[in-house]
Design a protein around this motif. Sequence first.
Motif, PDB file in Angstrom:
ATOM      1  N   ARG A  90      30.320  38.055  35.061  1.00  0.00           N
ATOM      2  CA  ARG A  90      31.581  38.652  34.995  1.00  0.00           C
ATOM      3  C   ARG A  90      32.422  37.916  32.448  1.00  0.00           C
ATOM      4  NH1 ARG A  90      33.238  33.055  37.662  1.00  0.00           N
ATOM      5  NH2 ARG A  90      31.750  33.004  39.979  1.00  0.00           N
ATOM      6  N   SER A  91      30.960  38.019  32.449  1.00  0.00           N
ATOM      7  CA  SER A  91      30.664  38.310  31.223  1.00  0.00           C
ATOM      8  C   SER A  91      31.534  39.659  30.332  1.00  0.00           C
ATOM      9  CB  SER A  91      28.761  37.863  30.431  1.00  0.00           C
ATOM     10  OG  SER A  91      28.406  38.969  30.828  1.00  0.00           O
ATOM     11  N   SER A  92      31.384  40.411  31.357  1.00  0.00           N
ATOM     12  CA  SER A  92      32.209  42.350  31.297  1.00  0.00           C
ATOM     13  C   SER A  92      32.686  42.629  31.436  1.00  0.00           C
ATOM     14  CB  SER A  92      30.259  43.009  30.841  1.00  0.00           C
ATOM     15  OG  SER A  92      29.318  43.125  30.972  1.00  0.00           O
ATOM     16  N   ILE A  93      33.750  41.399  32.136  1.00  0.00           N
ATOM     17  CA  ILE A  93      35.505  41.750  32.680  1.00  0.00           C
ATOM     18  C   ILE A  93      35.879  41.567  31.315  1.00  0.00           C
ATOM     19  CG2 ILE A  93      36.946  40.443  33.734  1.00  0.00           C
ATOM     20  CD1 ILE A  93      34.968  39.868  35.823  1.00  0.00           C
ATOM     21  N   PRO A  94      36.832  42.739  31.286  1.00  0.00           N
ATOM     22  CA  PRO A  94      37.875  42.484  30.043  1.00  0.00           C
ATOM     23  C   PRO A  94      39.402  41.863  30.078  1.00  0.00           C
ATOM     24  CG  PRO A  94      38.230  44.507  31.630  1.00  0.00           C
ATOM     25  CD  PRO A  94      36.686  43.930  32.229  1.00  0.00           C
ATOM     26  N   TRP A  95      39.391  40.517  29.578  1.00  0.00           N
ATOM     27  CA  TRP A  95      40.676  40.150  30.155  1.00  0.00           C
ATOM     28  C   TRP A  95      42.041  39.633  29.438  1.00  0.00           C
ATOM     29  CZ3 TRP A  95      39.870  36.403  33.944  1.00  0.00           C
ATOM     30  CH2 TRP A  95      38.397  36.033  34.514  1.00  0.00           C
ATOM     31  N   GLU A  96      43.039  39.779  29.968  1.00  0.00           N
ATOM     32  CA  GLU A  96      44.498  40.606  29.732  1.00  0.00           C
ATOM     33  C   GLU A  96      44.620  38.504  28.832  1.00  0.00           C
ATOM     34  OE1 GLU A  96      48.798  41.610  30.945  1.00  0.00           O
ATOM     35  OE2 GLU A  96      46.950  41.550  32.330  1.00  0.00           O
ATOM     36  N   VAL A  97      45.626  37.962  28.269  1.00  0.00           N
ATOM     37  CA  VAL A  97      45.659  37.119  27.876  1.00  0.00           C
ATOM     38  C   VAL A  97      47.326  36.411  28.618  1.00  0.00           C
ATOM     39  CG1 VAL A  97      46.986  35.186  26.541  1.00  0.00           C
ATOM     40  CG2 VAL A  97      44.425  36.286  26.264  1.00  0.00           C
TER      41      VAL A  97
END
Length: 299
Positions: free
Chosen positions: A40-47
């Motif tokens: 999960r650490s490499s997943i790009p997140w969108e706020v």
Amino acid sequence: GEYEHTHAFEMMNVPLCLLVLIFVPFLLHQHTCVLCMHGRSSIPWEVVFEDEFNNDSSGLDTSKWHPYPRGVVDDSNNFEWDPAGVSVRGGNLCLRIWKNSSNYWHVGGLGQSTIGLGERFSTGYTDFRVEFGMLFSPASGIGPYATMWPLDDSGSPSAGIVQPVDGSGARVATYWNGDDHAFQVDRMEYEIKPGVWHDYRMERVYGYPQLFVDNVMIETPSTWEENQNSRPLILALGGEVHKALLNASAPLSDYTTYISYIRISVPAPIYNPGGILASLLVGPHILVAGEGGDNVALV
């Protein structure tokens, strides 16, 4: 000459096909290994949801939050939700628990409003990262709770981030209810230092959550992974009083939890025009399903 040229090109396609058959499974295997390594650490997140509670004058943003109306929350009729316990003060969301002169407990609580969720997440978040800063005082059997909860209030699935533990002010609990039950199935206590600010983060991507406190992962039971459930959830906040304290003297008769910020993110949907094969050829990426499964994210 033209026939020989065309025939030779067709013959060249045979080894090309063989190369594709050989290397595509290899690339897929490598792709899966990258997923295992990076997780999960490499997943790009969108706020997609955020509140910093920095406007004391206007108070709580009711386009984002729905304070729970006054009503009983305990089977013994000894404590109840009370919107008077929800306020914004000093740049923080304040959630109060107090006992009145009749020895009756009141609890401030709130959940995300359907307006705040918006059309895209009208039923909640399937894959999510929820983050918040929280400060609470040491107390036994009384304190805050923060949980990811189903919008239909069924209680399943649900993921507790912070929950008070009866008998210890320095321990709180987390839980994951991935089964179709209204009760908690996998509950675990962990140590926390009360009276100081902590940053909490919970992520659910592969059907079960992971919890981090001050960026350190809390070890949770293996049954969390075994009981996967991807039904949408929303954030619910409030307080809790253990039944042992309902008709007894409590260490505090007035208790407030402070929350400085809240952010909720989902895996960022990134359009991949080249398809899966192209994504595999441009480097070590991870394919992550977007919200609703319509898009994929390249990591």
